[in-house]
Design a protein around this motif. Structure first.
Motif, PDB file in Angstrom:
ATOM      1  N   ALA A   1       0.842  -1.133  -0.212  1.00  0.00           N
ATOM      2  CA  ALA A   1      -0.065   0.137   0.037  1.00  0.00           C
ATOM      3  C   ALA A   1       1.050   1.250  -0.096  1.00  0.00           C
ATOM      4  CB  ALA A   1      -0.955  -0.036   1.226  1.00  0.00           C
ATOM      5  N   ALA A   2       0.728   2.085  -1.001  1.00  0.00           N
ATOM      6  CA  ALA A   2       1.369   3.422  -1.207  1.00  0.00           C
ATOM      7  C   ALA A   2       0.438   4.450  -0.713  1.00  0.00           C
ATOM      8  CB  ALA A   2       2.084   3.613  -2.393  1.00  0.00           C
ATOM      9  N   PHE A   3       0.688   5.054   0.378  1.00  0.00           N
ATOM     10  CA  PHE A   3      -0.275   6.185   0.786  1.00  0.00           C
ATOM     11  C   PHE A   3       0.381   7.676   0.486  1.00  0.00           C
ATOM     12  CE2 PHE A   3      -1.071   2.901   4.130  1.00  0.00           C
ATOM     13  CZ  PHE A   3      -2.220   2.617   3.488  1.00  0.00           C
ATOM     14  N   LEU A   4      -0.261   8.352  -0.509  1.00  0.00           N
ATOM     15  CA  LEU A   4       0.290   9.598  -0.828  1.00  0.00           C
ATOM     16  C   LEU A   4      -0.181  10.542  -0.013  1.00  0.00           C
ATOM     17  CD1 LEU A   4       0.370   7.635  -3.254  1.00  0.00           C
ATOM     18  CD2 LEU A   4      -0.111   9.602  -4.752  1.00  0.00           C
ATOM     19  N   ARG A   5       0.840  11.481   0.358  1.00  0.00           N
ATOM     20  CA  ARG A   5       0.291  12.768   1.364  1.00  0.00           C
ATOM     21  C   ARG A   5      -0.198  13.964   0.721  1.00  0.00           C
ATOM     22  NH1 ARG A   5      -0.189  16.405   5.297  1.00  0.00           N
ATOM     23  NH2 ARG A   5       0.860  16.372   7.000  1.00  0.00           N
TER      24      ARG A   5
ATOM     25  N   LEU B   1     -10.069   4.972  -4.127  1.00  0.00           N
ATOM     26  CA  LEU B   1     -10.782   6.220  -3.834  1.00  0.00           C
ATOM     27  C   LEU B   1      -9.945   7.494  -4.513  1.00  0.00           C
ATOM     28  CD1 LEU B   1     -11.302   5.773   0.088  1.00  0.00           C
ATOM     29  CD2 LEU B   1     -13.003   5.662  -2.019  1.00  0.00           C
ATOM     30  N   ALA B   2     -10.083   8.490  -4.492  1.00  0.00           N
ATOM     31  CA  ALA B   2      -9.471   9.759  -4.839  1.00  0.00           C
ATOM     32  C   ALA B   2      -8.306  10.293  -4.152  1.00  0.00           C
ATOM     33  CB  ALA B   2     -10.318  10.667  -5.679  1.00  0.00           C
ATOM     34  N   SER B   3      -8.123   9.797  -2.950  1.00  0.00           N
ATOM     35  CA  SER B   3      -7.074  10.564  -1.990  1.00  0.00           C
ATOM     36  C   SER B   3      -5.804   9.671  -1.861  1.00  0.00           C
ATOM     37  CB  SER B   3      -7.982  10.671  -0.629  1.00  0.00           C
ATOM     38  OG  SER B   3      -8.475   9.416  -0.278  1.00  0.00           O
ATOM     39  N   GLY B   4      -5.112   9.514  -2.960  1.00  0.00           N
ATOM     40  CA  GLY B   4      -3.972   9.009  -2.833  1.00  0.00           C
ATOM     41  C   GLY B   4      -3.559   7.571  -2.099  1.00  0.00           C
ATOM     42  N   ASN B   5      -4.534   6.461  -2.421  1.00  0.00           N
ATOM     43  CA  ASN B   5      -4.144   5.349  -1.903  1.00  0.00           C
ATOM     44  C   ASN B   5      -3.997   4.444  -3.238  1.00  0.00           C
ATOM     45  OD1 ASN B   5      -5.340   5.977   0.919  1.00  0.00           O
ATOM     46  ND2 ASN B   5      -7.163   6.485  -0.108  1.00  0.00           N
ATOM     47  N   VAL B   6      -2.776   3.695  -3.251  1.00  0.00           N
ATOM     48  CA  VAL B   6      -2.612   2.998  -4.285  1.00  0.00           C
ATOM     49  C   VAL B   6      -1.973   1.610  -3.762  1.00  0.00           C
ATOM     50  CG1 VAL B   6      -0.822   2.613  -6.335  1.00  0.00           C
ATOM     51  CG2 VAL B   6      -1.696   4.853  -5.402  1.00  0.00           C
TER      52      VAL B   6
ATOM     53  N   GLY C   1       5.090  17.240 -10.798  1.00  0.00           N
ATOM     54  CA  GLY C   1       6.029  18.345 -10.377  1.00  0.00           C
ATOM     55  C   GLY C   1       5.512  19.280  -9.004  1.00  0.00           C
ATOM     56  N   TYR C   2       5.323  18.126  -8.034  1.00  0.00           N
ATOM     57  CA  TYR C   2       5.155  18.558  -6.660  1.00  0.00           C
ATOM     58  C   TYR C   2       5.851  17.906  -5.869  1.00  0.00           C
ATOM     59  CZ  TYR C   2       2.498  14.415  -5.126  1.00  0.00           C
ATOM     60  OH  TYR C   2       2.027  13.217  -4.960  1.00  0.00           O
ATOM     61  N   ASP C   3       5.977  18.299  -4.633  1.00  0.00           N
ATOM     62  CA  ASP C   3       6.950  17.627  -3.513  1.00  0.00           C
ATOM     63  C   ASP C   3       6.223  16.646  -2.937  1.00  0.00           C
ATOM     64  OD1 ASP C   3       9.020  17.275  -2.193  1.00  0.00           O
ATOM     65  OD2 ASP C   3       8.883  18.978  -0.554  1.00  0.00           O
ATOM     66  N   ALA C   4       6.403  15.455  -3.607  1.00  0.00           N
ATOM     67  CA  ALA C   4       5.516  14.252  -3.236  1.00  0.00           C
ATOM     68  C   ALA C   4       6.196  13.471  -2.105  1.00  0.00           C
ATOM     69  CB  ALA C   4       5.578  13.303  -4.516  1.00  0.00           C
ATOM     70  N   TRP C   5       5.124  12.927  -1.181  1.00  0.00           N
ATOM     71  CA  TRP C   5       5.717  12.244   0.017  1.00  0.00           C
ATOM     72  C   TRP C   5       4.686  11.029  -0.257  1.00  0.00           C
ATOM     73  CZ3 TRP C   5       4.466  17.598   1.588  1.00  0.00           C
ATOM     74  CH2 TRP C   5       5.673  18.484   1.600  1.00  0.00           C
ATOM     75  N   VAL C   6       5.343   9.608  -0.001  1.00  0.00           N
ATOM     76  CA  VAL C   6       4.675   8.751  -0.038  1.00  0.00           C
ATOM     77  C   VAL C   6       5.083   7.773   1.157  1.00  0.00           C
ATOM     78  CG1 VAL C   6       4.261   6.472  -1.319  1.00  0.00           C
ATOM     79  CG2 VAL C   6       4.633   8.969  -2.436  1.00  0.00           C
ATOM     80  N   LEU C   7       4.279   7.005   1.897  1.00  0.00           N
ATOM     81  CA  LEU C   7       4.628   6.130   3.016  1.00  0.00           C
ATOM     82  C   LEU C   7       4.065   4.791   2.419  1.00  0.00           C
ATOM     83  CD1 LEU C   7       4.759   8.842   4.595  1.00  0.00           C
ATOM     84  CD2 LEU C   7       4.056   7.456   6.413  1.00  0.00           C
ATOM     85  N   VAL C   8       4.930   3.964   2.419  1.00  0.00           N
ATOM     86  CA  VAL C   8       4.715   2.538   1.716  1.00  0.00           C
ATOM     87  C   VAL C   8       4.951   1.386   2.959  1.00  0.00           C
ATOM     88  CG1 VAL C   8       5.749   0.829   0.207  1.00  0.00           C
ATOM     89  CG2 VAL C   8       5.659   3.269  -0.286  1.00  0.00           C
ATOM     90  N   TYR C   9       3.678   0.572   2.851  1.00  0.00           N
ATOM     91  CA  TYR C   9       3.981  -0.695   3.847  1.00  0.00           C
ATOM     92  C   TYR C   9       3.156  -1.752   3.114  1.00  0.00           C
ATOM     93  CZ  TYR C   9       3.972   3.185   7.249  1.00  0.00           C
ATOM     94  OH  TYR C   9       4.368   4.330   7.894  1.00  0.00           O
ATOM     95  N   ASP C  10       3.825  -2.911   3.321  1.00  0.00           N
ATOM     96  CA  ASP C  10       3.277  -4.298   2.814  1.00  0.00           C
ATOM     97  C   ASP C  10       1.831  -4.378   3.247  1.00  0.00           C
ATOM     98  OD1 ASP C  10       3.254  -6.600   4.951  1.00  0.00           O
ATOM     99  OD2 ASP C  10       5.255  -5.421   4.968  1.00  0.00           O
ATOM    100  N   LEU C  11       0.876  -5.092   2.548  1.00  0.00           N
ATOM    101  CA  LEU C  11      -0.140  -5.076   2.997  1.00  0.00           C
ATOM    102  C   LEU C  11      -0.675  -6.038   4.340  1.00  0.00           C
ATOM    103  CD1 LEU C  11      -2.358  -5.687  -0.238  1.00  0.00           C
ATOM    104  CD2 LEU C  11      -1.965  -3.616   0.944  1.00  0.00           C
ATOM    105  N   LYS C  12       0.190  -6.904   4.403  1.00  0.00           N
ATOM    106  CA  LYS C  12       0.115  -7.590   5.729  1.00  0.00           C
ATOM    107  C   LYS C  12       0.220  -6.797   7.054  1.00  0.00           C
ATOM    108  CE  LYS C  12       2.315 -11.510   8.390  1.00  0.00           C
ATOM    109  NZ  LYS C  12       3.287 -12.511   8.479  1.00  0.00           N
TER     110      LYS C  12
END
Length: 173
Positions: free
Chosen positions: A5-9, A39-44, A68-79
């Motif tokens: 799961a990649a959560f875009l801030r 959804l449309a709020s940065g959940n991948v 072109g934006y300062d992207a921050w992504v927090l990533v966790y395995d689905l487990k």
């Protein structure tokens, strides 16, 4: 291959606005497979044969280059995401309340945020988890809550992102 799961801030909630189909395309072009947005709020959800840390670095670079934006992504395995959701310490569905999980990638920041439990209002619940902060507040008071007011500060943007417990359930499906 591992499912992450990649959560875009800050995506489509007062921050950078983008279509999730474009986000999925950018991440697919960066080499990730089976990319799906929720959804449309940065959940991948995506697959990769590398570590969560490398997925984060690669995803942030792809989004910065593409949008072109300062992207921050927090990533966790689905487990891990499943365990975080399962460990929610409060009653998950309470009428009139929102149930949240803030993912925190910096232990010092987690310490600071967990200390806010001492300043919480009478209707707020805050508890520290493993790499996360669990909290629950009355509906329509999220931004006015102790955690909500703190989360918007620049110091926390690169290492935190918050999701509603219901959103996590959708990510895990």
């Amino acid at each position: 291959m591992t499912r992450y799961a990649a959560f875009l801030r800050g995506v489509n909630v007062g921050g950078a606005n983008m279509k999730m189909t474009d986000v999925a395309a950018a991440l697919t072009d960066a080499g990730f497979t089976d990319v799906k947005t929720i959804l449309a709020s940065g959940n991948v959800v995506l697959e990769s044969g590398t570590t969560a840390a490398k997925v984060r670095t690669k995803a942030e670079a792809a989004l910065r280059d593409t949008f072109g934006y300062d992207a921050w992504v927090l990533v966790y395995d689905l487990k891990t995401v499943g365990a975080v959701a399962e460990d929610y310490p409060f009653e998950a569905e309470v009428d009139g309340y929102q149930s949240y999980v803030t993912f925190v990638s910096d232990s010092e920041v987690l310490d600071e945020l967990a200390a806010l439990a001492d300043d919480a209002g009478p209707d707020e619940k805050i508890a520290r988890g493993d790499g996360v902060l669990y909290w629950q507040v009355p509906k329509n008071s999220t931004l006015d809550s102790t955690i909500g007011k703190t989360m918007g500060k620049k110091r926390y943007k690169s290492s935190t992102t918050t999701r509603n417990l219901r959103t996590l359930a959708k990510v895990l499906k």
